[in-house]
Structures are given as C-alpha cells and as structure tokens.
Design a protein around this motif. Structure first.
Motif, PDB file in Angstrom:
ATOM      1  N   ALA A 175       0.882  -0.990  -0.040  1.00 14.71           N
ATOM      2  CA  ALA A 175       0.120   0.253   0.189  1.00 14.71           C
ATOM      3  C   ALA A 175       0.713   1.299   0.100  1.00 14.71           C
ATOM      4  CB  ALA A 175      -0.850   0.045   1.248  1.00 14.71           C
ATOM      5  N   ALA A 176       1.878   1.370   0.647  1.00 16.64           N
ATOM      6  CA  ALA A 176       3.018   2.276   0.815  1.00 16.64           C
ATOM      7  C   ALA A 176       3.570   2.532  -0.502  1.00 16.64           C
ATOM      8  CB  ALA A 176       3.933   2.285   1.893  1.00 16.64           C
ATOM      9  N   LEU A 177       3.876   1.770  -1.175  1.00 14.97           N
ATOM     10  CA  LEU A 177       4.651   1.523  -2.456  1.00 14.97           C
ATOM     11  C   LEU A 177       3.698   2.021  -3.779  1.00 14.97           C
ATOM     12  CD1 LEU A 177       7.245   0.972  -3.973  1.00 14.97           C
ATOM     13  CD2 LEU A 177       6.661  -1.132  -4.361  1.00 14.97           C
ATOM     14  N   ALA A 178       2.129   1.423  -3.763  1.00 14.83           N
ATOM     15  CA  ALA A 178       1.326   1.744  -4.727  1.00 14.83           C
ATOM     16  C   ALA A 178       1.332   3.064  -5.422  1.00 14.83           C
ATOM     17  CB  ALA A 178      -0.018   1.124  -4.054  1.00 14.83           C
ATOM     18  N   PRO A 179       1.429   4.281  -4.589  1.00 17.46           N
ATOM     19  CA  PRO A 179       1.373   5.555  -5.211  1.00 17.46           C
ATOM     20  C   PRO A 179       2.519   5.960  -6.190  1.00 17.46           C
ATOM     21  CG  PRO A 179       0.999   5.740  -3.005  1.00 17.46           C
ATOM     22  CD  PRO A 179       1.290   4.307  -3.209  1.00 17.46           C
ATOM     23  N   TYR A 180       3.544   4.888  -6.072  1.00 12.62           N
ATOM     24  CA  TYR A 180       4.653   5.150  -7.081  1.00 12.62           C
ATOM     25  C   TYR A 180       4.790   4.345  -8.324  1.00 12.62           C
ATOM     26  CZ  TYR A 180       5.939   7.459  -2.667  1.00 12.62           C
ATOM     27  OH  TYR A 180       5.808   8.381  -1.640  1.00 12.62           O
ATOM     28  N   LEU A 181       3.984   3.342  -8.305  1.00 15.79           N
ATOM     29  CA  LEU A 181       3.623   2.364  -9.391  1.00 15.79           C
ATOM     30  C   LEU A 181       2.834   2.677 -10.517  1.00 15.79           C
ATOM     31  CD1 LEU A 181       3.830  -0.935  -7.334  1.00 15.79           C
ATOM     32  CD2 LEU A 181       5.905   0.117  -8.583  1.00 15.79           C
ATOM     33  N   ALA A 182       3.250   2.550 -11.680  1.00 15.08           N
ATOM     34  CA  ALA A 182       2.100   2.560 -12.785  1.00 15.08           C
ATOM     35  C   ALA A 182       0.969   1.517 -12.585  1.00 15.08           C
ATOM     36  CB  ALA A 182       2.894   2.198 -14.319  1.00 15.08           C
ATOM     37  N   ASP A 183       0.151   2.019 -13.105  1.00 14.53           N
ATOM     38  CA  ASP A 183      -1.265   1.227 -12.770  1.00 14.53           C
ATOM     39  C   ASP A 183      -1.038  -0.447 -12.899  1.00 14.53           C
ATOM     40  OD1 ASP A 183      -2.648   3.015 -11.810  1.00 14.53           O
ATOM     41  OD2 ASP A 183      -3.823   3.749 -13.565  1.00 14.53           O
ATOM     42  N   GLY A 184      -0.472  -0.719 -14.216  1.00 14.42           N
ATOM     43  CA  GLY A 184      -0.434  -2.180 -14.469  1.00 14.42           C
ATOM     44  C   GLY A 184       0.791  -2.802 -13.717  1.00 14.42           C
ATOM     45  N   ASP A 185       1.326  -2.225 -12.747  1.00  9.21           N
ATOM     46  CA  ASP A 185       2.571  -2.693 -11.856  1.00  9.21           C
ATOM     47  C   ASP A 185       1.826  -3.226 -10.635  1.00  9.21           C
ATOM     48  OD1 ASP A 185       4.996  -3.205 -12.793  1.00  9.21           O
ATOM     49  OD2 ASP A 185       5.957  -1.280 -12.289  1.00  9.21           O
ATOM     50  N   ARG A 186       0.778  -2.677 -10.237  1.00  8.72           N
ATOM     51  CA  ARG A 186       0.342  -3.318  -9.012  1.00  8.72           C
ATOM     52  C   ARG A 186      -0.069  -4.684  -8.879  1.00  8.72           C
ATOM     53  NH1 ARG A 186      -2.765   2.729  -7.850  1.00  8.72           N
ATOM     54  NH2 ARG A 186      -1.117   3.903  -8.210  1.00  8.72           N
TER      55      ARG A 186
END
Length: 186
Positions: A175-186
């Motif tokens: 959850a902490a990392l999610a804002p830094y990932l492209a949508d397809g990377d989540r």
C-alpha cells in the motif's frame, strides 16, 4: 560478553509486526558516524535520501518515528522537521531517561518499540525494547544485543532497510509503494 542465540527470520518478522514506534539515533545510524566541521567550526552532516523517504512512508503507514541523540545540532532539528518527526530529543547521553521523557504522557509497551543504534549509549534503550536493531558498523556489544543487524551501514540507507522490513512485516509495504507504481505494476 552476551552470547544470545541468533533470531530466526520468523521471530524477527513477528517482533517487527508489533512495532508501533521506531526510535533512531543520529550519528552512526542516520549518518555515517563521522563528524564534519568547516574552518569556522560549523558542523556538517550528510543524510541519505533513501532513509528520509523510508521514514515518511513508515509514518504514513501508522508507525511513529522519534529521534534521541547525544549531540545537539540545528541540522538534526531541520532534518527531523523536514521528515515530519515531531518527537526529537537532542544533547542527551542518558538515552533511557530521554526515552522515558518521550513516553511520559502516553502509555506504551516495550514490545511495540524498535530502537536503532550503533554505540554504547544506545544500549540503555536497546536492552529494554522489543526490537533492538543495529547497523553493521556498530560497536560489538551493540551488535551482540541486536535482534538483527542491517545489511546497509549507518548513513547509507540502513534506516530505509528497517522501515521497509517493518512495513513488510505489518503488510503495509504494498500500500505504501502503490502510489509510485504505474497502474499495471500494482
């Protein structure tokens, strides 16, 4: 010499999953431990950006971060402010008394506290909390009493390593990392 049994990864993860407060030393943990002075006697410190961002992410995940340091420095005050760390005690060699002051107005459980240090004064707190953590360049008695020792050295991303491990243990890392990932990377 204290010869404690090495902790298993599961034991470390279990203890980190309960952490609600991370307390950090500065020199040797947030910095490389060397003291820099210019020709006018002004102190200089270097901080690693990985540590700073890890601290911000950890705080956003719900773990409080505090600093207790034996030296007094306006640079540390500025760094703490920039990172949103409001609990800072400086110029205190008696770190256990400083620790008690940090928690004077709130209940706490020692098993929910992690402390990261590198030198003898840190042992006052490290030997009492549930998660004592050391950097690899720490003094031998500190290394011997640590729950685990980071791979990275103080001032070189060791705090980030601890922040990430706490978030992984508490299942908050993704959850902490999610804002830094492209949508397809989540």
């Amino acid at each position: 010499m204290n010869q404690q049994q090495p902790h298993t990864e599961q034991d470390i993860r279990d203890k980190l999953s309960r952490v609600r407060h991370l307390i950090l030393d500065v020199d040797g943990v947030l910095t490389d431990g060397r003291l820099y002075f210019d020709n006018h006697g002004n102190e200089l410190k270097t901080f690693h950006t990985l540590d700073g961002h890890g601290i911000k992410m950890l705080q956003q995940s719900g773990v409080a971060v505090a600093i207790i340091t034996g030296r007094r420095s306006s640079l540390v005050e500025k760094r703490a402010h920039d990172l949103g760390i409001t609990r800072l005690i400086q110029g205190r060699e008696d770190k256990y008394t400083a620790f008690l002051e940090l928690f004077a107005n709130e209940p706490y459980d020692m098993q929910h506290i992690a402390y990261m240090g590198d030198d003898y004064p840190d042992l006052q707190v490290m030997t009492r909390v549930g998660c004592p953590i050391a950097v690899p360049n720490a003094a031998p008695p500190v290394l011997e009493r640590a729950l685990f020792v980071t791979e990275r050295s103080g001032g070189m991303g060791a705090v980030r390593e601890v922040c990430d491990r706490i978030m992984h243990a508490q299942d908050t890392f993704n959850a902490a990392l999610a804002p830094y990932l492209a949508d397809g990377d989540r």
